[in-house]
Design a protein around this motif. Structure first.
Motif, PDB file in Angstrom:
ATOM      1  N   GLY A  58       0.763  -1.173   0.126  1.00  8.85           N
ATOM      2  CA  GLY A  58      -0.091   0.026   0.036  1.00  8.85           C
ATOM      3  C   GLY A  58       0.807   1.247   0.156  1.00  8.85           C
ATOM      4  O   GLY A  58       0.521   2.189  -0.850  1.00  8.85           O
ATOM      5  N   TYR A  59       1.852   1.334   0.718  1.00  9.73           N
ATOM      6  CA  TYR A  59       2.835   2.412   0.904  1.00  9.73           C
ATOM      7  C   TYR A  59       3.315   2.677  -0.342  1.00  9.73           C
ATOM      8  O   TYR A  59       3.569   3.787  -1.038  1.00  9.73           O
ATOM      9  N   ASP A  62       0.806   4.055  -2.874  1.00  8.85           N
ATOM     10  CA  ASP A  62       0.528   5.405  -2.655  1.00  8.85           C
ATOM     11  C   ASP A  62       1.681   6.456  -3.178  1.00  8.85           C
ATOM     12  O   ASP A  62       1.360   7.403  -3.628  1.00  8.85           O
ATOM     13  N   THR A  67      -1.434   8.839  -3.829  1.00 10.08           N
ATOM     14  CA  THR A  67      -2.529   8.860  -3.266  1.00 10.08           C
ATOM     15  C   THR A  67      -2.734   8.451  -1.903  1.00 10.08           C
ATOM     16  O   THR A  67      -3.809   7.937  -1.161  1.00 10.08           O
ATOM     17  N   ARG A  68      -1.660   9.139  -1.151  1.00  8.22           N
ATOM     18  CA  ARG A  68      -1.534   8.804   0.235  1.00  8.22           C
ATOM     19  C   ARG A  68      -2.793   9.238   1.175  1.00  8.22           C
ATOM     20  O   ARG A  68      -3.259  10.062   0.703  1.00  8.22           O
ATOM     21  N   PRO A  69      -3.094   8.444   1.936  1.00  7.15           N
ATOM     22  CA  PRO A  69      -2.719   7.179   2.613  1.00  7.15           C
ATOM     23  C   PRO A  69      -4.012   6.159   2.302  1.00  7.15           C
ATOM     24  O   PRO A  69      -3.882   4.911   2.886  1.00  7.15           O
ATOM     25  N   TRP A  70      -4.845   6.381   1.158  1.00  9.15           N
ATOM     26  CA  TRP A  70      -5.801   5.473   1.018  1.00  9.15           C
ATOM     27  C   TRP A  70      -5.554   4.128   0.646  1.00  9.15           C
ATOM     28  O   TRP A  70      -5.959   3.071   1.204  1.00  9.15           O
ATOM     29  N   LEU A  71      -4.545   3.771  -0.317  1.00  6.86           N
ATOM     30  CA  LEU A  71      -4.081   2.487  -0.558  1.00  6.86           C
ATOM     31  C   LEU A  71      -3.363   1.832   0.370  1.00  6.86           C
ATOM     32  O   LEU A  71      -3.413   0.576   0.728  1.00  6.86           O
ATOM     33  N   VAL A  73      -3.816   2.127   3.580  1.00 12.03           N
ATOM     34  CA  VAL A  73      -5.047   1.600   4.695  1.00 12.03           C
ATOM     35  C   VAL A  73      -5.667   0.568   3.986  1.00 12.03           C
ATOM     36  O   VAL A  73      -5.935  -0.363   4.798  1.00 12.03           O
ATOM     37  N   ILE A  74      -6.009   0.633   2.834  1.00 12.09           N
ATOM     38  CA  ILE A  74      -6.753  -0.663   2.234  1.00 12.09           C
ATOM     39  C   ILE A  74      -5.918  -1.898   2.289  1.00 12.09           C
ATOM     40  O   ILE A  74      -6.330  -2.939   2.637  1.00 12.09           O
TER      41      ILE A  74
END
Length: 105
Positions: A58-59, A62, A67-71, A73-74
């Protein structure tokens, strides 16, 4: 009070100690304890690895996509779910092994 100990009492004590020692040797509780600890650590490591891999993916995404932090978190949540599923599979495997061992005895 005599200076020398009573030989009959010493012999009886030695016999009692030998019986207690042999009864204690029959119980392999330490092997079972270490085995359970190994299984527990395996499950903890599986959960942490799932979280870490999900967080890393995810990081990374992102950072690449901005697209920080959405991916992050997902994928962290997906990693947690994957870790829990792996822990459940490990627990079922251990249960099957224990049932097979009980049936064999």
């Amino acid at each position: 009070m005599p200076d020398q100990p009573d030989p009959d009492r010493l012999k009886a004590l030695e016999e009692r100690l030998a019986r207690a020692k042999s009864a204690q040797d029959d119980k392999p509780h330490t092997e079972e304890h270490y085995s359970q600890a190994q299984h527990a650590w395996r499950m903890v490591i599986e959960l942490v690895a799932g979280l870490g891999i999900g967080f890393g993916i995810g990081y990374g995404l992102d950072t690449l996509l901005g697209t920080r932090p959405w991916l992050m978190v997902i994928f962290t949540l997906l990693g947690f779910i994957a870790g829990v599923k792996t822990m459940i599979r490990s627990a079922q495997e251990m249960q099957r092994q224990a049932e097979a061992k009980d049936e064999g005895e």
